[in-house]
Write a protein that holds these residues in place. Structure first.
Motif, mmCIF file in Angstrom:
data_model
loop_
_atom_site.group_PDB
_atom_site.id
_atom_site.type_symbol
_atom_site.label_atom_id
_atom_site.label_comp_id
_atom_site.label_asym_id
_atom_site.label_seq_id
_atom_site.Cartn_x
_atom_site.Cartn_y
_atom_site.Cartn_z
ATOM 1 N N PHE A 77 45.353 -12.244 -0.608
ATOM 2 C CA PHE A 77 46.063 -11.494 -1.638
ATOM 3 C C PHE A 77 47.496 -11.340 -1.184
ATOM 4 O O PHE A 77 47.767 -10.738 -0.150
ATOM 5 N N GLU A 78 48.424 -11.907 -1.946
ATOM 6 C CA GLU A 78 49.849 -11.826 -1.619
ATOM 7 C C GLU A 78 50.651 -11.627 -2.891
ATOM 8 O O GLU A 78 50.357 -12.244 -3.917
ATOM 9 N N ASP A 79 51.642 -10.783 -2.812
ATOM 10 C CA ASP A 79 52.550 -10.548 -3.930
ATOM 11 C C ASP A 79 51.816 -10.223 -5.231
ATOM 12 O O ASP A 79 52.197 -10.693 -6.297
ATOM 13 N N GLY A 80 50.748 -9.434 -5.139
ATOM 14 C CA GLY A 80 50.022 -9.010 -6.320
ATOM 15 C C GLY A 80 49.141 -10.069 -6.949
ATOM 16 O O GLY A 80 48.695 -9.900 -8.074
ATOM 17 N N LYS A 81 48.905 -11.181 -6.248
ATOM 18 C CA LYS A 81 48.067 -12.255 -6.780
ATOM 19 C C LYS A 81 46.914 -12.552 -5.836
ATOM 20 O O LYS A 81 47.085 -12.593 -4.621
ATOM 21 N N LEU A 82 45.731 -12.776 -6.430
ATOM 22 C CA LEU A 82 44.545 -13.174 -5.700
ATOM 23 C C LEU A 82 44.402 -14.684 -5.781
ATOM 24 O O LEU A 82 44.594 -15.268 -6.836
ATOM 25 N N SER A 83 44.046 -15.308 -4.662
ATOM 26 C CA SER A 83 43.763 -16.745 -4.659
ATOM 27 C C SER A 83 42.665 -17.002 -3.646
ATOM 28 O O SER A 83 42.383 -16.165 -2.795
ATOM 29 N N ASP A 84 42.024 -18.164 -3.772
ATOM 30 C CA ASP A 84 40.929 -18.454 -2.855
ATOM 31 C C ASP A 84 40.844 -19.938 -2.536
ATOM 32 O O ASP A 84 41.416 -20.771 -3.234
ATOM 33 N N THR A 85 40.110 -20.226 -1.464
ATOM 34 C CA THR A 85 39.829 -21.589 -1.049
ATOM 35 C C THR A 85 38.312 -21.737 -1.002
ATOM 36 O O THR A 85 37.649 -21.034 -0.240
ATOM 37 N N PRO A 86 37.757 -22.649 -1.806
ATOM 38 C CA PRO A 86 36.303 -22.804 -1.867
ATOM 39 C C PRO A 86 35.696 -23.206 -0.522
ATOM 40 O O PRO A 86 36.286 -23.982 0.227
ATOM 41 N N ILE A 87 34.519 -22.650 -0.253
ATOM 42 C CA ILE A 87 33.729 -23.028 0.927
ATOM 43 C C ILE A 87 32.445 -23.723 0.465
ATOM 44 O O ILE A 87 32.100 -24.785 0.975
ATOM 45 N N SER A 88 31.739 -23.114 -0.504
ATOM 46 C CA SER A 88 30.507 -23.720 -1.013
ATOM 47 C C SER A 88 30.243 -23.249 -2.437
ATOM 48 O O SER A 88 30.729 -22.204 -2.860
ATOM 49 N N ALA A 89 29.461 -24.053 -3.154
ATOM 50 C CA ALA A 89 29.052 -23.710 -4.515
ATOM 51 C C ALA A 89 27.698 -24.356 -4.782
ATOM 52 O O ALA A 89 27.452 -25.484 -4.345
ATOM 53 N N ALA A 90 26.832 -23.633 -5.459
ATOM 54 C CA ALA A 90 25.523 -24.160 -5.817
ATOM 55 C C ALA A 90 25.179 -23.706 -7.225
ATOM 56 O O ALA A 90 25.451 -22.561 -7.601
ATOM 57 N N ILE A 91 24.603 -24.596 -7.998
ATOM 58 C CA ILE A 91 24.159 -24.265 -9.347
ATOM 59 C C ILE A 91 22.708 -23.801 -9.247
ATOM 60 O O ILE A 91 21.824 -24.582 -8.865
ATOM 61 N N ASN A 92 22.444 -22.540 -9.556
ATOM 62 C CA ASN A 92 21.088 -21.986 -9.525
ATOM 63 C C ASN A 92 20.310 -22.339 -10.785
ATOM 64 O O ASN A 92 19.106 -22.551 -10.740
ATOM 65 N N ALA A 93 21.008 -22.348 -11.921
ATOM 66 C CA ALA A 93 20.367 -22.625 -13.205
ATOM 67 C C ALA A 93 21.391 -23.229 -14.149
ATOM 68 O O ALA A 93 22.581 -22.894 -14.082
ATOM 69 N N PHE A 94 20.916 -24.105 -15.012
ATOM 70 C CA PHE A 94 21.765 -24.699 -16.041
ATOM 71 C C PHE A 94 20.835 -25.125 -17.163
ATOM 72 O O PHE A 94 19.973 -25.981 -16.969
ATOM 73 N N ASP A 117 39.833 -27.451 -4.784
ATOM 74 C CA ASP A 117 40.856 -26.510 -4.331
ATOM 75 C C ASP A 117 42.059 -26.689 -5.245
ATOM 76 O O ASP A 117 42.986 -27.426 -4.941
ATOM 77 N N ASN A 118 42.027 -26.023 -6.396
ATOM 78 C CA ASN A 118 43.055 -26.214 -7.408
ATOM 79 C C ASN A 118 44.101 -25.108 -7.431
ATOM 80 O O ASN A 118 44.792 -24.914 -8.410
ATOM 81 N N ALA A 119 44.209 -24.379 -6.340
ATOM 82 C CA ALA A 119 45.254 -23.354 -6.188
ATOM 83 C C ALA A 119 45.265 -22.347 -7.334
ATOM 84 O O ALA A 119 46.308 -21.917 -7.783
ATOM 85 N N THR A 120 44.091 -21.988 -7.829
ATOM 86 C CA THR A 120 43.986 -20.982 -8.882
ATOM 87 C C THR A 120 44.341 -19.611 -8.316
ATOM 88 O O THR A 120 43.955 -19.269 -7.215
ATOM 89 N N SER A 121 45.103 -18.847 -9.077
ATOM 90 C CA SER A 121 45.406 -17.482 -8.664
ATOM 91 C C SER A 121 45.370 -16.580 -9.891
ATOM 92 O O SER A 121 45.423 -17.045 -11.016
#
Length: 147
Positions: A77-94, A117-121
């Motif tokens: 969290f910097e300058d009032g913006k949240l951003s993240d870097t993915p580590i893992s993702a799993a689809i439980n249901a679809f 890692d699309n630099a979403t904030s």
């Protein structure tokens, strides 16, 4: 509406040293649009990791779609913006119109998009210790701290 954008926006939450204590804990976040609803339980750990369980209901090509994903990332969290870097993702249901589609290309694309890692904030507005509004660009995401 792009469901992947909604999922990524809901998941792209982060914190810094300044607000880390304000974010640490579990939040329920919700975004509603004309054709989609997404609800996410997001836990911010004090070690800089985010874990989320996201449920998305939407209408795609006149079909009702439900997706549930687990997501883990590191966050900042910097300058009032949240951003993240993915580590893992799993689809439980679809599901598409109630039929299992967990092994479909659609589910795979959702999982792949969560790992990009699309630099979403998102801009963050705390209205109290227990409520924040995230603004990732398209529509607000309302979050309530869970006890």
């Amino acid at each position: 509406m792009n469901v992947v954008s909604t999922a990524c926006a809901l998941i792209a939450l982060t914190a810094s040293t300044g607000f880390a204590q304000s974010l640490v804990g579990t939040w329920t976040c919700e975004r509603n649009t004309a054709d989609a609803e997404a609800v996410s339980n997001v836990t911010f750990d004090d070690n800089g990791q985010l874990k989320a369980l996201v449920n998305i209901d939407f209408l795609g090509h006149d079909q009702k779609v439900f997706a549930q994903a687990r997501y883990k990332s590191s966050y900042v969290f910097e300058d009032g913006k949240l951003s993240d870097t993915p580590i893992s993702a799993a689809i439980n249901a679809f599901t598409i119109d109630g039929a299992d589609a967990k092994k479909s290309d659609h589910a795979k694309r959702l999982q792949d998009s969560l790992l990009e890692d699309n630099a979403t904030s998102a801009k963050v507005l705390f209205t109290s210790d227990a409520y924040m509004i995230l603004s990732p660009g398209k529509g607000a995401i309302n979050c309530v701290r869970m006890p």
